[in-house]
Design a protein around this motif. Structure first.
Motif, short mmCIF file in Angstrom:
data_model
loop_
_atom_site.label_atom_id
_atom_site.label_comp_id
_atom_site.label_asym_id
_atom_site.label_seq_id
_atom_site.Cartn_x
_atom_site.Cartn_y
_atom_site.Cartn_z
N ALA A 35 1.25 -3.08 14.20
CA ALA A 35 1.10 -3.62 12.83
C ALA A 35 0.18 -2.72 12.02
O ALA A 35 0.47 -2.36 10.87
N GLU A 36 -0.91 -2.30 12.66
CA GLU A 36 -1.88 -1.41 12.00
C GLU A 36 -1.23 -0.05 11.67
O GLU A 36 -1.44 0.53 10.61
N ILE A 37 -0.39 0.41 12.61
CA ILE A 37 0.30 1.70 12.42
C ILE A 37 1.26 1.61 11.24
O ILE A 37 1.25 2.48 10.36
N PHE A 38 2.06 0.54 11.20
CA PHE A 38 3.02 0.38 10.10
C PHE A 38 2.31 0.31 8.75
O PHE A 38 2.74 0.93 7.77
N ALA A 39 1.19 -0.43 8.71
CA ALA A 39 0.45 -0.58 7.45
C ALA A 39 -0.06 0.77 6.96
O ALA A 39 0.10 1.15 5.79
#
Length: 617
Positions: free
Chosen positions: A508-512
């Motif tokens: 999730a952090e990577i996508f953001a």
DNA sequence: GTAGGGTTAG
């Protein structure tokens, strides 16, 4: 020594300084029943021969052989055995065989030594023939010595069936617990890709030598099990075993394949600590490891630190320069090696030609190709022709590249047709592309990349009917594109990302972060190059699929997890696509980071908005 | 007196 030898009339005792002539003393060993010959001088000659073997002194060995004949020792089994061993160690296997063939009586040692001599010099067939002859003549059972030698021949020939038979024989005769036999069986299994069998043997061995450990580490590497290889290497460290140059070079090879620079640095430290840092095998592995981990400067540092260079060391460095688009350095080193008196070999020429291919140097490439045969007597193999096809095709000479393929002295490989098809894509040659694709669909029907490339060429020419046909063909055949994967090492651990990854704990952090990055890039003019995606879906979805290419995920993870100025090094299992290439350029500009991507073909160094490949790849 | 292991290639 059960034959009486003639008198010592021809024996030049004077030439053997320091040896007094003691005639017919009582022999200390049963084998030394001599009539008229000084047995201490015989011992002296045998000792001299063994020293020649240790020193690999062929010339002195031959002189000593002459003296044994003068002493009438040509019928003596022990002396002949020592002679065979001496010639073998000096690399004169024909001389060894000459002695063996003329022996009136051979002992088990004679057979064992001769078999190992053939194996050692790559004459596996002769070794196997001799082993069979030994059986026929009833010299049975073969000892552990013969068994380990003949297993070595099996390893070279990948003769798994023979190995299994010998293994069964060793089990039956309780020889498998012998560390030499056990290690040799393990090695053959590993080299024949039966790694599970090799592991089983390793686990069950009552005694393991340094050779056993290095064979197992190298075995894992040969079977592409790099993480297992490094785990075993560490296990050896933990239990306090001294690492050898053999385990070190195998472990470095594993680091190179994984693109694990931090791990490689640690193995480098162990190499220095154990004193093997300048060993030529270890040094060549170090150069290759650093080059393949993206650190060409450290590779050159190791290269410079080795005083006595050999052809492998030079090849490793030239190949490193070539992959990193440093063609000038590659060519300078190519000239330098000749000034050093080292002749380029076929490996050197593959690297030099591929350097020309990476940089689009057509004339230089053609000149090297001619030079190879004319000056260095190196005959081009399939890889050299592959490079030349690539050089011509990339430079837009697709017809010439096609002609070359048609005139080849052997069957063209998929990589040649693939290279030609890729060149046709760049230069828009549909006519040649269709020929290349036809061959590729026959050779590798399961490779979706070829269908995609051809479809892209049709799309560029706005031949929509053919585009639809190519897509249908792809769908009907159920051909799957190889899943894109990227690896990045952070804090000493290698992280793997698959295209469209959804399972990573930090996804999730990577996508953001990825979205933020893309938004910033778009302000600077980045636009997703959706033509690189051939999924039959809407454009929005295409953009999303492209956005989640594994190298983009790995890059973002690296940006989150590594220190602010640290370079980002990524390894990819396919060639980088045009969109990711453009993405990396923008990312290097926005973040101020150096980004190094290793794909299946070469390295891309992104810095401040541009790439070392000059967008030619 | 005899035996087993490692490096470079589009």
């Amino acid at each position: 020594m059960n034959k009486k030898v003639p008198s010592s009339s021809g024996f030049h005792s004077k030439s053997l300084s320091g040896v007094s002539s003691i005639q017919s003393e009582t022999p200390s060993s049963e084998s030394l029943v001599w009539v008229g010959v000084c047995w201490t001088e015989v011992l002296y000659l045998q000792d001299l021969l063994q020293r020649c073997a240790r020193k690999r002194a062929a010339k002195e060995g031959k002189v000593c052989h002459g003296r044994t004949i003068q002493a009438g020792l040509q019928t003596d089994t022990l002396t002949s055995n020592i002679l065979i061993n001496m010639y073998s160690k000096c690399g004169l296997v024909d001389f060894a065989r000459w002695v063996f063939d003329r022996m009136p009586e051979r002992s088990l040692v004679s057979w064992n030594t001769m078999i190992s001599s053939h194996t050692r010099h790559g004459e596996e067939e002769e070794a196997l023939d001799l082993f069979m002859q030994m059986q026929r003549e009833g010299i049975t059972p073969p000892s552990e010595f013969a068994l380990s030698s003949i297993l070595c021949a099996c390893a070279a020939k990948s003769a798994v069936f023979e190995c299994q038979q010998l293994h069964a024989f060793a089990l039956k005769n309780e020889m498998v617990s012998n560390v030499f036999v056990g290690t040799a069986v393990l090695d053959v299994y590993a080299k024949c890709y039966l790694i599970k069998d090799a592991c089983r043997i390793f686990d069950r061995m009552p005694d393991r030598s340094a050779v056993t450990w290095s064979s197992m580490v190298a075995g894992y590497v040969q079977n592409d099990l790099y993480e297992e290889a490094l785990m075993l290497f560490h296990r050896a460290q933990i239990i306090g075993l001294e690492q050898t140059q053999f385990t070190l070079s195998a472990a470095l090879c594993a680091c190179a394949s994984l693109a694990a620079l931090i791990e490689g640095n640690q193995v480098h430290a162990v190499s220095i600590k154990t004193g093997f840092g300048s060993n030529l095998f270890v040094a060549a592995s170090l150069i290759d490891m650093y080059a393949k981990c993206g650190s060409i400067e450290e590779a050159y540092f190791v290269f410079s630190s080795v005083k006595e260079k050999n052809v492998v060391l030079l090849n490793a460095m030239i190949s490193g320069f070539s992959k990193h688009a440093r063609s000038l350095e590659a060519m300078i080193l190519f000239e330098k090696m000749q000034q050093m008196g080292i002749s380029p070999n076929e490996v050197t020429y593959v690297s030099v030609l591929s350097a020309c291919s990476h940089m689009g140097l057509v004339r230089k490439g053609q000149r090297y190709f001619d030079l190879m045969i004319r000056e260095h007597n190196v005959y081009p193999n399939i890889l050299h022709y592959s490079c030349l096809v690539d050089i011509l095709g990339r430079a837009g000479m697709t017809h010439e590249a096609h002609d070359l393929i048609e005139r080849l002295p052997f069957d063209a490989t998929a990589s040649m047709w693939g290279s030609l098809l890729a060149s046709c894509r760049i230069h828009g040659n549909l006519e040649v592309a269709e020929v290349a694709a036809k061959h590729l669909f026959e050779i590798e029907p399961d490779n979706a990349g070829n269908h995609i490339l051809l479809s892209n060429i049709y799309a560029e020419k706005k031949r929509w009917v053919e585009v639809a046909r190519a897509r249908k063909l792809l769908k009907d055949n159920g051909v799957k594109k190889e899943m894109g994967m990227s690896w990045i090492e952070v804090k000493g651990k290698v992280h793997k990302f698959v295209v469209g990854e959804g399972n990573h704990p930090q996804i999730a952090e990577i996508f953001a972060k990825l979205e933020d990055l893309a938004a910033e890039m778009m302000k600077l003019g980045y636009k997703a190059e959706i033509e690189h995606d051939l999924h039959d879906v809407e454009e929005d979805r295409k953009e999303e699929l492209l956005r989640h290419h594994s190298e983009k995920l790995a890059l973002t993870f690296g940006l989150i997890e590594s220190p602010p100025c640290a370079p980002i090094r990524i390894k990819k299992n396919l060639r980088i696509c045009g969109d990711c290439h453009s993405f990396m350029k923008f990312a290097s500009r926005i973040t101020g980071r150096k980004i190094i991507v290793r794909d299946t073909n070469r390295f891309h160094h992104f810095s401040d908005g541009s790439c070392s490949c000059g967008d030619f790849w």
